[in-house]
Motif scaffolding. Structure first.
Motif, PDB file in Angstrom:
ATOM      1  N   ASP A 127      88.917 -41.760 -28.948  1.00 33.65           N
ATOM      2  CA  ASP A 127      88.609 -41.937 -30.369  1.00 33.65           C
ATOM      3  C   ASP A 127      89.871 -41.805 -31.219  1.00 33.65           C
ATOM      4  OD1 ASP A 127      85.990 -42.275 -29.692  1.00 33.65           O
ATOM      5  OD2 ASP A 127      85.286 -40.344 -30.448  1.00 33.65           O
ATOM      6  N   LEU A 145      87.169 -37.746 -27.177  1.00 32.84           N
ATOM      7  CA  LEU A 145      87.884 -37.735 -28.454  1.00 32.84           C
ATOM      8  C   LEU A 145      89.326 -38.216 -28.304  1.00 32.84           C
ATOM      9  CD1 LEU A 145      86.512 -34.386 -29.909  1.00 32.84           C
ATOM     10  CD2 LEU A 145      86.004 -36.692 -30.709  1.00 32.84           C
ATOM     11  N   LYS A 178      87.576 -33.618 -33.962  1.00 32.86           N
ATOM     12  CA  LYS A 178      86.880 -34.549 -34.867  1.00 32.86           C
ATOM     13  C   LYS A 178      87.102 -34.136 -36.328  1.00 32.86           C
ATOM     14  CE  LYS A 178      83.945 -37.916 -35.870  1.00 32.86           C
ATOM     15  NZ  LYS A 178      83.734 -37.721 -37.305  1.00 32.86           N
TER      16      LYS A 178
END
Length: 391
Positions: free
Chosen positions: A230, A227, A200
């Motif tokens: 993402d 993630l 992140k």
């Protein structure tokens, strides 16, 4: 006198009725009741108490079962005996096979034009009967001479007649990657070994500079797998690195490598809906540690991954964060900015211990941006730096 006689007769009747009721309850009336379905799947789990629907005047824990004659590995009907309150109840259990076989390894496949795909590689079919199941492939509609998307049908049938039909998408594309660098000045930031708690942070930095990158992911830290999606949704490229990242496991054989690759491919598919065809070998294609486990395996793998529709990427720029954990930031910046080819592919890592990589990233991006470079994720046209194979 007559009343006494009537009372005596009444008492005897009551006693006889009670005795009769006891005998009926104890020896005549069935106090253990079974379900209608008394079947168990071959090689399945047999739970004898699961077949009982009701236990009168007691608890199911009081029931015992003798099932030593049951052979769960063979189709047929078997008698088992339940005992409840000193009374035996016989039940006939049928071992059946109603479960269809299952295909594994049928991930969507991308192949280059004029390349014959190995449609059996990595494919397995399993069945609860544990027998070896043969399968058929209908691939008559594939034309690898031109681009297009095709569908292959796999079918299998076990000895009990249970059938399965599965579909697999085959995409014929132009040759993946380019052996020549383009005239455009592009940096391809690549991050191996994630996702991690640093993913992140890396994405936040990339967003700040409107830069795209490529994440070659593993299966070692799956609590951060969200993630992966993402990163993909943010426009970054997802590639496959390894599921286990255990060199002995990955490089013990060609079959072991593809088993590992298929696992990480399926893991990524669960997040983004497809299996990427961009890969990076653990240690790169030039690694020598693989010699310890399988002589010559890299010479084979570098050819076979291409034949199966993958493209592998090494690097021509290196942050050198693989040299240890918490490497000094200034060293990472210095080494990460040494390459000035038109197309620069920089090796970085994304694990918890690579905190200094995160710290060095802005300076590396600013260095190349000031020189007129843009930052992209890998795609089918990207230059493919490949090092010499040493095994």
């Amino acid at each position: 006198m007559k009343n006494k006689k009537n009372i005596m007769i009444g008492t005897i009747v009551i006693v006889l009725l009670a005795l009769g009721l006891f005998i009926y309850q104890k020896f005549v009336k069935q106090q253990l009741h079974f379900k209608d379905d008394l079947t168990v799947e071959i090689n399945g789990k047999f739970d004898p108490l699961s077949y009982i629907s009701e236990v009168e005047h007691g608890n199911i824990k009081e029931v015992t079962c003798q099932s030593k004659n049951l052979n769960i590995k063979k189709l047929g009907e078997y008698e088992i005996v339940y005992t409840y309150k000193n009374r035996d109840y016989e039940a006939m259990i049928q071992v059946v096979d109603t479960t269809k076989p299952v295909f594994n390894g049928l991930n969507d496949l991308a192949v280059s034009i004029n390349t014959t795909p190995d449609l059996k590689a990595g494919v397995e079919v399993s069945d609860n009967s544990l027998e070896e199941i043969k399968y058929k492939i209908d691939d008559k509609k594939i034309d690898t001479s031109k681009e297009g998307t095709y569908e292959v049908t796999y079918s299998a049938k076990d000895s009990s007649g249970n059938k399965i039909i599965a579909k697999r998408k085959i995409e014929v594309i132009k040759k993946i990657g380019s052996e020549q660098q383009s005239n455009e000045k592009v940096v391809y930031l690549t991050f191996d070994d994630g996702p991690s708690e640093n993913t992140k942070k890396i994405m936040d930095i990339l967003a700040k500079y409107n830069a795209k990158a490529t994440f070659f992911v593993t299966g070692r830290n799956q609590k951060y797998n969200y993630l992966i999606k993402d990163a993909y949704n943010a426009g970054h490229t997802i590639g496959l690195h390894t599921y286990s990242h255990d060199y002995q496991t990955v490089y013990s054989s060609v079959e072991a490598y593809f088993d590992d690759l298929n696992k990480v491919g399926q893991m990524v598919k669960n997040e983004i809906g497809f299996v990427p065809h961009y890969i990076r070998f653990p240690g790169g294609s030039s690694n020598t540690i693989s010699r310890k486990y399988c002589q010559g395996i890299m010479s084979t793998l570098t050819k076979e991954v291409i034949e199966k529709g993958y493209q592998y990427y090494d690097w021509n720029g290196d942050s050198t964060d693989a040299s240890g954990n918490h490497v000094a930031v200034d060293k990472l910046i210095r080494n990460g900015t040494l390459c000035h080819d038109n197309n620069v592919m920089i090796l970085c890592h994304d694990t918890q211990a690579k905190d200094t990589t995160v710290q060095a990233l802005p300076a590396i991006i600013e260095h190349y941006r000031n020189l007129g470079y843009t930052f992209k994720g890998i795609d089918d046209t990207t230059y493919t730096p490949q090092q010499g194979v040493n095994n």
